[in-house]
Design an enzyme around this catalytic site. Structure first.
Site, PDB file in Angstrom:
ATOM      1  N   ILE A   1       5.282  -0.140  -4.142  1.00 13.46           N
ATOM      2  CA  ILE A   1       4.736   0.848  -5.068  1.00 13.46           C
ATOM      3  C   ILE A   1       4.428   0.186  -6.411  1.00 13.46           C
ATOM      4  O   ILE A   1       3.347   0.377  -6.974  1.00 13.46           O
ATOM      5  CB  ILE A   1       5.710   2.030  -5.229  1.00 13.46           C
ATOM      6  CG1 ILE A   1       5.843   2.783  -3.900  1.00 13.46           C
ATOM      7  CG2 ILE A   1       5.249   2.965  -6.340  1.00 13.46           C
ATOM      8  CD1 ILE A   1       7.024   3.745  -3.831  1.00 13.46           C
TER       9      ILE A   1
ATOM     10  N   VAL B   1      12.589  -1.586   0.305  1.00 22.05           N
ATOM     11  CA  VAL B   1      11.308  -2.293   0.340  1.00 22.05           C
ATOM     12  C   VAL B   1      10.233  -1.484  -0.384  1.00 22.05           C
ATOM     13  O   VAL B   1       9.395  -2.040  -1.104  1.00 22.05           O
ATOM     14  CB  VAL B   1      10.879  -2.591   1.798  1.00 22.05           C
ATOM     15  CG1 VAL B   1       9.498  -3.230   1.844  1.00 22.05           C
ATOM     16  CG2 VAL B   1      11.905  -3.469   2.495  1.00 22.05           C
ATOM     17  N   CYS B   2      10.271  -0.179  -0.229  1.00 21.84           N
ATOM     18  CA  CYS B   2       9.213   0.696  -0.752  1.00 21.84           C
ATOM     19  C   CYS B   2       8.943   0.532  -2.245  1.00 21.84           C
ATOM     20  O   CYS B   2       7.776   0.441  -2.634  1.00 21.84           O
ATOM     21  CB  CYS B   2       9.525   2.150  -0.416  1.00 21.84           C
ATOM     22  SG  CYS B   2       9.739   2.457   1.349  1.00 21.84           S
ATOM     23  N   PRO B   3       9.969   0.470  -3.108  1.00 23.22           N
ATOM     24  CA  PRO B   3       9.630   0.342  -4.532  1.00 23.22           C
ATOM     25  C   PRO B   3       8.917  -0.962  -4.873  1.00 23.22           C
ATOM     26  O   PRO B   3       8.101  -0.993  -5.798  1.00 23.22           O
ATOM     27  CB  PRO B   3      10.980   0.452  -5.251  1.00 23.22           C
ATOM     28  CG  PRO B   3      12.016   0.302  -4.227  1.00 23.22           C
ATOM     29  CD  PRO B   3      11.394   0.626  -2.900  1.00 23.22           C
TER      30      PRO B   3
END
Length: 183
Positions: free
Chosen positions: A58, A53-55
């Site tokens: 970002i 999920v993080c990318p």
């Protein structure tokens, strides 16, 4: 957890900026730096590097970095990973190679702890977002479950509303009328 009206804790952390150069581009970024002086701050934490999920978050924040800059705001990403892990992830993930916003390495968990955003079970930072005014006062906080990404466009909408210094109704967008209480 720190909340609206609290002062953002002072910090001095290693940051990864540009991965397009051959040598690691690590700099120390402090809350007192000229780069942040007199600016709004959009500080968003993600749980850990090399996840799924993080990318998406970002890249979405980075896509809006110039729009935030137009609003005198600096976007900083952060996790409790090291600067070298940040660098490795940015180099190995095609979408992250183009990212321009700095990533703070809070591997001692000092800022995350001071903010009160460490997950009790995992010991990693929650998906927390802080909007901080030029005086260092937290004006907005949101925290998502580890499995749910946030909406950077909503963060920008809230920043726009905060910068009006007016009463903004539900779903207010930049350019909409603000509320004027009867005198």
């Amino acid at each position: 957890m720190l909340t609206v009206g609290d002062k953002l804790p002072a910090f001095s952390l290693k940051a990864v900026y540009d991965t397009s150069i051959p040598e690691p581009d690590f700099k120390t970024l402090a809350s007192s730096s000229d780069e942040l002086a007199g600016k709004w701050l959009v500080l968003f934490y993600w749980p850990k590097d090399f996840t799924f999920v993080c990318p998406t978050e970002i890249v979405a924040f980075d896509d809006l970095a110039d729009d935030f800059k137009d609003r005198d705001a600096v976007v900083l990403g952060a996790s409790t990973d090291t600067d070298f892990v940040h660098r490795a992830w940015r180099e190995s993930h095609e979408d992250l190679q183009k990212v321009t916003i700095p990533w703070l390495a809070d591997n001692k968990k000092e800022l995350a702890s001071a903010l009160g955003i460490l997950d009790k079970e995992e010991g990693v930072a929650l998906r927390a977002t802080f909007l901080v005014d030029p005086d260092g006062i937290i004006r907005h906080v949101s925290v998502n479950d580890l499995s749910v990404g946030r909406n950077p466009k909503e963060v920008m909408r809230i920043l726009d509303a905060l910068q009006t210094d007016e009463l903004c109704p539900c779903n207010w967008q930049q350019g909409d009328e603000v509320l004027k209480p009867a005198a």
